[in-house]
Design a protein around this motif. Structure first.
Motif, short mmCIF file in Angstrom:
data_model
loop_
_atom_site.label_atom_id
_atom_site.label_comp_id
_atom_site.label_asym_id
_atom_site.label_seq_id
_atom_site.Cartn_x
_atom_site.Cartn_y
_atom_site.Cartn_z
N SER A 18 0.99 -1.28 -0.13
CA SER A 18 -0.04 0.11 0.06
C SER A 18 0.79 1.19 -0.02
O SER A 18 0.38 2.47 -0.17
CB SER A 18 -1.05 0.08 1.16
N TYR A 63 -1.90 -2.19 14.02
CA TYR A 63 -2.15 -2.20 12.66
C TYR A 63 -3.50 -1.13 12.42
O TYR A 63 -3.38 -0.28 11.64
CB TYR A 63 -2.48 -3.47 12.19
N ARG A 92 -3.19 7.16 9.50
CA ARG A 92 -3.09 7.23 7.84
C ARG A 92 -4.15 8.32 7.48
O ARG A 92 -3.87 9.02 6.57
CB ARG A 92 -2.95 5.90 7.08
N GLN A 117 -3.49 2.46 10.99
CA GLN A 117 -4.56 2.98 9.71
C GLN A 117 -5.21 4.05 9.81
O GLN A 117 -5.49 4.90 8.99
CB GLN A 117 -5.38 1.71 9.15
N ILE A 139 2.46 -0.02 9.64
CA ILE A 139 2.12 -0.60 8.43
C ILE A 139 3.07 -1.25 7.52
O ILE A 139 2.78 -2.36 7.07
CB ILE A 139 1.15 0.72 7.62
#
Lengths: 513, 518
Positions: free
Chosen positions: A214, A385, A392, A389, A318
Motif C-alpha cells: 500500500s 495495525y 494514515r 491505519q 504498516i
C-alpha cells in the motif's frame, strides 16, 4: 548539437535523445561509453549488482537499426538506463539486494521494465539497494553498500542508493527507483540528483518485488527535472495487471518540466518538516530555495500538518505488517536460496523453510518481519495495525486541508546531508528518522519529488528540496522543480552536480551475482 | 502447533443411546470450486486433470513481484450464489490475507475474505427424506482462492506422516473458491446426519442449477467440512430448554467427499463424542480426518488459540463494490429454485414420488426435461434415460450427464428413438436394440435401425399367414379365446412374434387374432 559534451556520460538524457534522433551519435556508441565508465569507476562506487553489456548493446543495436530504417521512435529511444534490482527483469538476475534471491532469474518482466524495453532504452544493469528495500543507506544490501560519489565514506541514501550513485557517478543518465517511505527521494537528496515518487497507482507495481504494497511506488530518477519527467512519462500509465493502478493518462509532466513556471502558484511550507532537528546547512539551502520561488512569482505561506508527528510511528507499523506477509513467499520451495537445517537428516519442509529464512534474510529484514508479525497478531491488531491505519487517514486529512490553501507543499527532503557509513547502523531509530519528511506522502499516496537545492555550507554536501502535490497532479512537481532548478543553476553558476569531485578509477569487484 | 496421533480405534456409543443422552449441533462449511474459465486472480485455465504445473503463471505461482487481479466472473458467481441462498449482498467488501506457511500455498498466505464477506445472513430450505422442511441458516458465503495440491510419496498412507518426499501441483492454486458457512444447526436431534446430507445435496443441486460449478465431490470441486458438537439433552430438540443449553466443544471433520460420507461421518462423530463425554472425558478441539473405507475419523491437527492467521485487508486488491444495478441484473439470472422446480416437474410429468427420486438420484431431470420438450412423452423419456444409458454411466463410474455429453447422446436422440416407437416403426424390444447400437457409437436411432434392418412388418398378408398357422397349431387356446378369455391371446401373440422373429407389430397381431376368433 551545440550542447552535446565530448564525454557523452556527462550529457542529459534529453540532449542525448535529440542527438540520437538526429543521428549525431548512435545508441551503441552511447551505451558503450557508459559501459566503459562503469568499468572505470564502479569498483569505487559499487552502484551495480549486475551489469549486462551484451544485453545492453544488443538493445542499442536494435534501436539503431530501427532508426536507420526511418522508424519513428520515442524521445528516449537508445538512451541507456540502470534498473533498480527490485524490478523483475526477464533473463537478468533480480536479487533485491538479498542472499535469498541470489541467482534468481525471473521468467517475466515487470510492467515498468517492459515499458522501458518497448521504448528502446538499453538496460545497462541492475542497481544496488538495501535488502528488499529496507533501509536508507544501502548498508543493508547483502552485497555490500554503494558509496556516495560526493564522498566515498558516506552513504548514497537508500534503499535506492545504487540508482542515485549511478547517476551521480555518470554511470547511467537515467535510473529507476521505488519509493516506499523515501527510497527515491532521500537518495536523490544526498547525491544532488532528481527523483520522483509518482502518485500511488500512477506507475504499475506489477513485477516490483513488494515491500509494503500500500506504500510502494515505482518512479523515475535522473540528473535534471526534465530528464526525470521524460522517464516518468515512459514508466507511467494504467496497467491492467495491477489492480491498484489508476485508469487515467500520465499527468502532463514533460510539458510542466519544460514550462517550469511558478508565477501565481501557491506554495505551502510545512511547518512540521523543518526547524528543530534539521541540520543548519540543510535549513539554509531550503530557505534560500523558498526565497527563489518567491522571486519567481510564487506565493509562499506556512501551513501546518499536525498529524505528521505520528507518521513515522504509523509507517513503522504498516510497513512491517505488509512486509511480513509479502516476504512470506520466500520459503525455499519454488525459487531462490534453499538450505537445510544443520545436523538434521531428511528435514521437513517446515525445517527447510525456517533454516533458509534464517540464513537468507539479513538483520533489518528479520527485524521488520518480526515487528509486522507481532503487529498483526490477534489481540494486537487493533492497537497496532488498526491504529496506524487511523493515523494514515488523519495524515491524508492534513494533506487535504493543506491543499485547500496551497497548490504544492515543500520541505527539506531529509533532515541532514549524507551521513557516514556506520553512523546509524546500530541505531535503527536514527536511521528511520532520516525518512521523517518523505514518509507522509507515501502514507497518503501523494506524489513527491526531490531535487538538488545546493550544498550545505558546513560540509559541502548536497541538500535536497522536496515538493509534494495532490494525487494525480504530478505535473505540478515538475513545474515547480523545473523553475527552481533554473533559478538554482543561475545561483550556483551551473548544475549543483557539477561540483562533484572526480572519482578514483578502480576495477569493479562485484560481490553480487 | 500440529500434532499427529497414531491410528487407534476410538470408543463409540450406540447412536440411539447417544441421542438419548445428548443433543447434537452441527456447522457445515462447504467449499465450492467455481468453473470459471480462468483462475481467481490470474488468467490461467482451470481445467481439471491437466499435466501437473502446466496451468501456472507468475501470479498463481506467487513469483516475486506478481500481483493479483480479481476475476469479475467469479465475483458475479459469488453474488449469484449469495442471492440464491437468500443472502444479503455486501455493497462494499474487501479481500483479506490469511497468513500461514504451507508448501502448497505459493505466497504463504491465502487471499480470502475475513470480516467482510460478499454474502451473508441467508438460508436454504431443505426437504428431508419424509418431506418435512428444515431451514438451514447461512452465516456467510465468501470468495477465496484454492491452494495447490500436495502428493506425499513413500509413506504407507499417502499422508505426509511417514512420507519420503512430497510433490506439489500448483494447477489448483488460485482456482476460485466460494466457502459457504452455515450457522450452528440446532434442533435436528437424531436427524442431524440426515439434515447434513440433504443440505449438501440441496446445495449441490442449487449450484448445479446456477451453473457455477461442476460440484463433483469425488473430484474435489465441492468439499464439505463438518463441525459437530454435543450438549446435554434437556428436552425435545427444538424445545426452549434444549436451545438454551450452551454448545459443547466441536471437532471439524475434513475429507468428507460424498453425500453418504457426510451422513456417516457426522453419525460417527456423534457416537464418538458421546462415548468420550459419557466416559467423563472432554472433547479436544481439533480437525478430524474421515476415512471412507473404515468409516471412522482420526485425529488431525489440534486447533488452539495458537492458530493465528494474522488476517489483514489485502493491499494488492481494491475493494469489491457491486452496484445495486449489477446485483439486480444478477438476481434476474437466477434459475427457478430447485425445490419448486422439482415439484413443478413432477406435477407436469405425472411421476410418482419414487419415480421422481430415481430421476433425481440419476441426475436425469434436466435431460428428461429437454427430451420431453423435444417431443418425447415423460414416461418414455424416463424409461430410456434411466435404462441402458444410466447403467453404462454407472459401469464407467461417471454421471449420466457427463456420460451422455461425452458420447454426444442428446435429449434429441432419445426423442428420435421415442418417435420411431410411436410411429409404429419399432416395437419396444427393437427400440432397446437400436438404443444399444446408438450407445455403441453406430449412429443415430434411424440410422442404426436402417443399418440393422429393424422395422415392424407392415405386410398384413405375411402376418395373417403367421396368425393362421399359430391358431391352427393351438386349438385349445383358440377355444378359450372364443369363450371370451381375451387374456389368453397373449400366448398366441407371443408365438406370432416368435414366428416372425420379432419383426411383427404386436398390436396388429392381437387385432388379427381377436378378429378371427371372436
Amino acid at each position: 548539437m551545440t550542447d552535446l559534451p565530448a564525454d557523452l556520460t556527462r550529457a542529459t538524457a534529453a540532449v542525448l535523445g535529440e542527438a540520437l534522433a538526429d543521428k549525431t551519435i548512435s545508441s551503441v556508441e552511447l551505451t558503450q561509453a557508459h559501459l566503459d565508465r562503469i568499468a572505470a569507476v564502479d569498483g569505487a562506487v559499487h552502484s551495480y549488482l549486475h551489469v549486462d553489456p551484451e544485453g545492453a548493446l544488443a538493445a542499442a543495436r536494435d534501436v539503431d537499426g530501427r532508426r536507420s530504417t526511418g522508424e519513428t521512435l520515442g524521445v528516449l529511444a537508445g538512451v541507456p538506463i540502470a534498473v533498480k534490482d527490485v524490478m523483475a527483469t526477464r533473463g537478468l538476475p533480480t536479487t533485491c539486494g538479498s542472499k535469498m534471491l541470489e541467482g534468481w532469474i525471473p521468467p517475466y518482466d515487470a510492467t515498468v521494465v517492459a515499458k522501458l524495453r518497448a521504448a528502446g532504452l538499453p538496460i545497462l544493469g541492475k542497481t544496488n539497494m538495501d535488502e528488499f528495500a529496507m533501509g536508507s543507506s544501502t548498508e543493508h544490501s547483502a552485497y555490500g553498500p554503494s558509496r556516495n560519489p560526493w564522498d566515498l565514506t558516506r552513504i548514497p541514501g537508500g534503499s535506492g542508493g545504487g540508482s542515485s550513485s549511478v547517476l551521480a557517478s555518470f554511470q547511467a543518465p537515467l535510473a529507476t527507483g521505488t519509493d516506499t517511505g523515501g527510497s527515491i527521494r532521500q537518495p536523490a537528496a544526498v547525491t544532488a540528483t532528481v527523483g520522483t515518487k509518482p502518485t500511488y497507482g500512477g506507475v504499475s507495481r506489477y513485477g516490483l518485488v513488494a515491500l509494503a504494497s500500500s506504500l510502494d511506488q515505482a518512479g523515475p530518477c535522473g540528473r535534471t527535472v526534465l530528464d526525470t519527467a521524460l522517464l516518468h512519462a515512459v514508466m507511467g500509465g494504467h496497467d491492467p495487471m495491477d489492480s491498484t493502478s489508476i485508469a487515467a493518462p500520465v499527468p502532463p509532466v514533460v510539458e510542466a518540466a519544460r514550462r517550469a513556471d511558478v508565477s501565481g502558484l501557491r506554495v505551502g511550507v510545512v511547518k512540521e518538516l523543518g526547524g528543530q532537528g534539521y541540520q543548519a546547512g540543510v535549513q539554509e539551502r531550503f530557505d534560500e530555495s523558498v526565497q527563489l520561488l518567491v522571486d519567481l512569482g510564487a506565493e509562499v505561506v506556512e501551513v501546518s500538518c499536525p498529524n505528521f508527528e505520528y507518521a513515522l510511528a504509523a509507517y513503522y507499523l504498516i510497513l512491517p505488517s505488509e512486509a511480513s506477509s509479502n516476504l512470506a513467499k520466500f520459503d525455499a520451495m519454488r525459487y531462490g536460496m534453499r538450505v537445510g537445517p544443520e545436523g538434521v537428516e531428511a528435514p521437513s519442509a517446515e525445517q527447510v523453510m525456517a533454516a533458509t529464512r534464517e540464513a537468507g534474510f539479513g538483520p533489518e529484514v528479520k527485524r521488520r518481519i518480526i515487528l509486522g508479525t507481532y503487529a498483526l497478531s490477534s489481540g494486537y491488531y487493533d492497537a497496532y495495525y488498526g491504529s496506524a491505519q487511523k493515523v494514515r487517514t488523519l495524515i491524508a486529512q492534513d494533506f487535504d486541508a493543506a491543499f485547500e490553501q496551497v497548490d504544492v507543499l515543500v520541505s527539506p527532503t531529509t533532515p541532514t546531508t549524507a551521513f557516514a557509513f556506520g553512523d546509524k547502523l546500530d541505531d535503527p531509530m536514527a536511521m528511520y528518522l532520516n525518512d521523517i519528511a518523505t514518509i507522509p506522502a507515501n502514507l497518503a499516496g501523494l506524489p513527491g519529488m526531490s531535487l538538488p537545492a545546493g550544498l550545505a555550507s558546513e560540509d559541502g554536501l548536497p541538500v535536497g528540496f522536496q515538493i509534494l502535490a495532490p494525487a494525480m497532479q504530478d505535473d505540478r512537481l515538475y513545474a515547480v522543480g523545473g523553475a527552481l532548478e533554473g533559478a538554482l543553476t543561475d545561483r550556483w553558476g551551473g548544475p549543483v552536480l557539477n561540483g562533484i569531485p572526480d572519482l578514483p578509477t578502480a576495477p569493479a569487484d562485484r560481490t553480487g551475482v | 502447533m500440529s500434532t499427529t496421533t497414531t491410528h487407534h480405534q476410538d470408543a463409540v456409543m450406540d447412536y440411539d443411546e447417544a441421542l438419548a443422552t445428548f443433543d447434537p449441533v452441527m456447522g457445515l462449511e462447504v467449499h465450492v470450486e467455481l468453473h470459471t474459465n480462468t483462475k481467481m486472480f490470474c488468467g490461467c485455465p482451470t481445467e481439471f486433470g491437466a499435466e501437473p504445473n502446466s496451468q501456472v503463471c507468475p501470479v498463481c505461482l506467487g513469483l516475486p513481484g506478481a500481483l493479483p487481479v480479481v476475476n469479475e466472473k467469479a465475483v458475479e458467481s459469488a453474488i449469484r450464489i449469495g442471492l440464491a441462498l437468500n443472502c444479503e449482498i455486501a455493497s462494499w467488501c474487501r479481500f483479506a490475507r490469511k497468513n500461514y506457511f504451507y508448501p502448497d500455498m505459493p505466497k504463504n498466505f491465502q487471499t480470502s475474505q475475513y470480516d467482510e464477506p460478499i454474502a451473508f445472513e441467508g438460508y436454504l430450505d431443505v426437504d428431508l427424506d419424509d418431506g418435512t422442511v428444515y431451514r438451514v441458516e447461512i452465516e456467510r458465503a465468501h470468495m477465496e482462492e484454492d491452494t495447490g495440491k500436495s502428493l506425499h510419496i513413500g509413506g504407507a498412507t499417502g499422508r505426509i506422516h511417514g512420507a519420503d518426499h512430497s510433490l506439489v501441483d500448483y494447477n489448483r492454486a488460485g482456482i476460485p473458491l466460494i466457502e459457504i458457512v452455515t450457522k450452528p444447526l440446532v434442533g435436528a436431534g437424531e436427524r442431524a446426519p440426515e439434515v447434513a446430507r440433504t443440505y449438501v445435496a440441496a446445495l449441490r443441486e442449487l449450484l448445479r442449477a446456477l451453473d457455477v460449478s461442476d460440484v463433483k465431490m469425488e473430484q474435489g470441486s465441492m468439499r464439505c467440512d463438518a463441525n459437530v458438537s454435543l450438549r446435554a439433552k434437556a428436552g425435545e430438540p427444538t424445545s426452549a430448554e434444549q436451545l438454551a443449553v450452551p454448545l459443547g466443544t466441536r471437532t471439524e471433520t475434513k475429507n468428507v467427499n460424498s453425500l453418504r460420507s457426510v451422513e456417516r461421518a457426522i453419525r460417527y462423530e456423534i457416537s464418538r463424542h458421546a462415548a468420550v463425554l459419557a466416559g467423563g472425558g472432554s472433547i479436544l478441539q481439533e480437525t478430524r480426518h474421515w476415512h471412507e473405507d473404515t468409516g471412522v475419523t482420526t485425529s488431525g491437527r489440534v486447533k488452539s488459540d495458537a492458530d493465528d492467521y494474522r488476517y489483514f485487508p489485502e493491499p494488492d486488491l481494491v475493494p469489491v463494490a457491486p452496484s445495486r444495478e449489477l446485483v439486480d441484473r444478477l438476481r434476474g439470472t437466477l434459475p427457478e429454485p430447485p425445490a419448486e422446480r422439482r415439484k413443478r416437474l413432477q406435477n407436469d410429468w405425472g411421476y410418482s414420488d419414487l419415480e421422481m427420486r430415481d430421476v433425481y438420484n440419476a441426475g436425469a431431470a434436466e435431460l428428461i426435461e429437454q427430451t420431453v420438450s423435444a417431443g418425447a412423452s415423460p414416461s418414455a423419456a424416463r424409461k430410456w434415460w434411466l435404462g441402458e444409458p444410466s447403467r453404462r454411466a454407472n459401469a464407467e463410474a461417471t454421471d449420466l450427464v457427463s456420460y451422455a455429453a461425452d458420447l454426444g447422446f442428446t435429449p434429441a436422440t432419445v426423442a428420435e428413438l421415442d418417435s420411431l416407437v410411436r410411429s409404429g416403426r419399432l416395437n419396444d424390444s427393437m427400440a432397446r436394440e437400436v438404443l444399444g447400437g446408438v450407445l455403441d457409437g453406430e449412429g443415430g436411432p434411424t440410422a442404426v435401425a436402417d443399418a440393422r434392418g429393424l422395422e415392424l412388418k407392415q405386410d398384413d398378408g405375411a402376418l395373417e399367414a403367421a396368425v393362421d398357422t399359430v391358431i391352427a397349431a393351438n386349438p385349445d387356446v383358440a377355444a378359450k379365446i372364443r369363450d371370451g378369455k381375451v387374456a389368453a391371446a397373449g400366448a398366441l401373440i407371443g408365438q406370432v412374434m416368435k414366428a416372425t422373429k420379432g419383426q411383427a407389430d404386436a398390436g396388429k397381431a392381437r387385432e388379427l387374432i381377436l378378429g378371427k376368433l371372436q
